[in-house]
Design a protein around this motif. Structure first.
Motif, PDB file in Angstrom:
ATOM      1  N   ASP A 103     -62.305  91.647-118.748  1.00  0.00           N
ATOM      2  CA  ASP A 103     -63.210  92.619-117.902  1.00  0.00           C
ATOM      3  C   ASP A 103     -62.168  93.068-117.049  1.00  0.00           C
ATOM      4  O   ASP A 103     -61.017  92.657-116.047  1.00  0.00           O
ATOM      5  CB  ASP A 103     -64.843  92.420-117.283  1.00  0.00           C
ATOM      6  CG  ASP A 103     -64.905  92.080-118.769  1.00  0.00           C
ATOM      7  OD1 ASP A 103     -64.999  92.721-119.823  1.00  0.00           O
ATOM      8  OD2 ASP A 103     -66.589  92.567-118.734  1.00  0.00           O
ATOM      9  N   ASP A 105     -63.612  93.883-113.246  1.00  0.00           N
ATOM     10  CA  ASP A 105     -64.272  93.759-112.373  1.00  0.00           C
ATOM     11  C   ASP A 105     -63.633  92.687-111.564  1.00  0.00           C
ATOM     12  O   ASP A 105     -64.842  92.444-110.872  1.00  0.00           O
ATOM     13  CB  ASP A 105     -65.428  94.063-112.675  1.00  0.00           C
ATOM     14  CG  ASP A 105     -66.707  93.307-113.891  1.00  0.00           C
ATOM     15  OD1 ASP A 105     -66.109  92.279-114.351  1.00  0.00           O
ATOM     16  OD2 ASP A 105     -67.805  93.087-114.575  1.00  0.00           O
ATOM     17  N   GLN A 107     -64.371  89.364-113.313  1.00  0.00           N
ATOM     18  CA  GLN A 107     -65.165  88.284-112.944  1.00  0.00           C
ATOM     19  C   GLN A 107     -64.402  87.429-114.539  1.00  0.00           C
ATOM     20  O   GLN A 107     -65.410  85.956-114.314  1.00  0.00           O
ATOM     21  CB  GLN A 107     -66.863  88.306-114.263  1.00  0.00           C
ATOM     22  CG  GLN A 107     -67.536  89.620-113.005  1.00  0.00           C
ATOM     23  CD  GLN A 107     -68.719  89.764-113.628  1.00  0.00           C
ATOM     24  OE1 GLN A 107     -69.668  91.036-114.254  1.00  0.00           O
ATOM     25  NE2 GLN A 107     -69.588  89.150-113.443  1.00  0.00           N
ATOM     26  N   ARG A 209     -69.864  89.391-109.911  1.00  0.00           N
ATOM     27  CA  ARG A 209     -68.901  90.904-109.300  1.00  0.00           C
ATOM     28  C   ARG A 209     -69.499  90.900-107.407  1.00  0.00           C
ATOM     29  O   ARG A 209     -70.228  90.649-107.676  1.00  0.00           O
ATOM     30  CB  ARG A 209     -69.963  91.409-109.940  1.00  0.00           C
ATOM     31  CG  ARG A 209     -69.190  93.119-111.037  1.00  0.00           C
ATOM     32  CD  ARG A 209     -69.979  94.126-110.896  1.00  0.00           C
ATOM     33  NE  ARG A 209     -70.049  94.423-112.295  1.00  0.00           N
ATOM     34  CZ  ARG A 209     -68.972  94.621-112.797  1.00  0.00           C
ATOM     35  NH1 ARG A 209     -68.980  95.873-111.470  1.00  0.00           N
ATOM     36  NH2 ARG A 209     -68.757  95.446-113.932  1.00  0.00           N
TER      37      ARG A 209
END
Ligand code: UDP
Ligand code: MG
Length: 343
Positions: A103, A105, A107, A209
């Motif tokens: 991902d 983001d 995370q 996040r």
């Protein structure tokens, strides 16, 4: 057998694929964590960002990073088509022997990539990350995903704790011949397992996040379940759809036969008129549905043939060929074909 997945020669050890949609504030910190982590592994690598039609400053941030680091490559989509399609584009362009999606983001933890690859080196084909301490809301994310994971495990017969974790490592051959649609990227391990892949799952770190917002809501659950039905159908019955449709058809017909027999018994033995029970209706519905199912199955069989034969596809996958490059021995006793007769 060298297999080419992309039109580009694959000359690298590792391709990291990162779909991003409106993640402007995450790009810089992600690259600052990711690039040193990849360099520390000591293998050749590339990072492919797939910018899935972002409308914020994501593209500009990616350009800035790519300008300073040639191993960062960017695919810009014209519009938002979804994480799965973005991943497919990444796979199509990847040159690494090992493919690691993650991902964008932050995370997922870039440090876990090394762990995944080390596990892969132990002789696995797919290593899946497991967000054991998942840092998302419980009722909206963690609980639905727990239920979904159980359901997917039961339907697929492949047992993983966390299908939804994007961070996974694949040997390139495992992605061969598989196109991703809908929300299917999470099922690639299932597909790979069905193809005979050795599969491992290891815990990975998961962070909350920090920037931007999640792109998904609860509606994702329905999509995931429906996609699973498609994956199951396509992989198990793609070449023999009549088995599924035909079985359903025969079951309906069997039911209508039982209903008819019971109606006759009631009429002849108990003296109950046909129109006093819903049984005649069940008989007709059962026969109609059964015949329709079987006809649909035949139609599907026709489609299968069109699909495979018109595109010259084969429905088996060869892992390797032995001694197929040895020329056939010349047999002097064999009569040479008449060249006039050979087209
Ligand atoms: N993403 C994408 N296209 C989309 C939705 C999401 O490329 O249409 C990317 C998103 O930018 C992120 C990753 O997919 O890098 C996972 O999305 P998100 O963090 O929203 O999912 P969650 O972690 O909440 O399950
Ligand atoms: Mg996320």
């Amino acid at each position: 057998m060298p297999t080419s997945l992309s039109p580009f020669s694959h000359t690298l050890d590792l391709s990291v694929l990162i779909p991003v949609y409106n993640e402007a504030d995450n790009i810089q910190p992600l690259c600052e964590a990711l690039l040193p982590a990849l360099k520390a592994i000591g293998r050749s690598f590339e990072v492919i960002f797939i910018n899935d039609g972002s409308t914020d400053a994501t593209e500009a941030r990616l350009m800035a990073v790519a300008a300073g680091e040639r191993r960062v490559r960017v695919i810009n989509f014209r519009r938002n088509v979804g994480q799965t399609a973005a991943m497919m584009a990444g796979i199509d362009h990847a040159r690494g022997d090992v493919i690691v999606p993650m991902d964008g983001d932050l995370q997922n933890d870039p440090a876990d990539i090394h762990t995944l690859i080390t596990k892969l080196d132990e002789g696995y084909d797919v290593v899946s990350g497991w967000r054991r301490d998942r840092q998302d809301g419980f009722t909206k994310r963690v609980l639905p995903s727990m239920i979904a994971n159980k359901l997917i495990s039961v339907i697929s017969g492949v047992h993983l704790n966390d299908y939804g974790c994007t961070l996974k490592a694949y040997r390139r051959e495992m992605l061969q011949g598989f196109r991703l649609y809908g929300e299917m990227h999470r099922f690639v391990p299932i597909y790979a397992r069905w193809q005979g892949a050795r599969l491992a799952e290891i815990p990975v770190t998961h962070h909350p996040r920090r920037f931007g917002t999640s792109k998904y809501g609860l509606e994702r659950i329905a999509k995931v379940v429906l996609d699973l039905v498609v994956v199951k159908f396509l992989t198990q019955y793609e070449t023999k759809p009549i088995y599924i449709f035909g079985l359903a058809g025969l079951m309906f017909m069997g039911l209508s036969f039982l209903a008819g027999a019971y109606a006759l018994y009631l009429k002849l033995v108990e003296g109950v008129s046909f129109i006093m029970t819903p049984l005649p209706l069940m008989v007709t519905m059962g026969i109609i549905t059964g015949v329709m199912c079987i006809l649909m199955g035949l139609l599907a069989e026709l489609l299968v043939r069109v699909y495979f034969e018109s595109q010259g596809k084969s429905h088996y996958t060869v892992r390797s060929l032995v001694n197929f490059d040895v020329p056939a021995p010349v047999d002097p006793g064999r009569v040479k074909p008449n060249p006039d007769l050979v087209a």
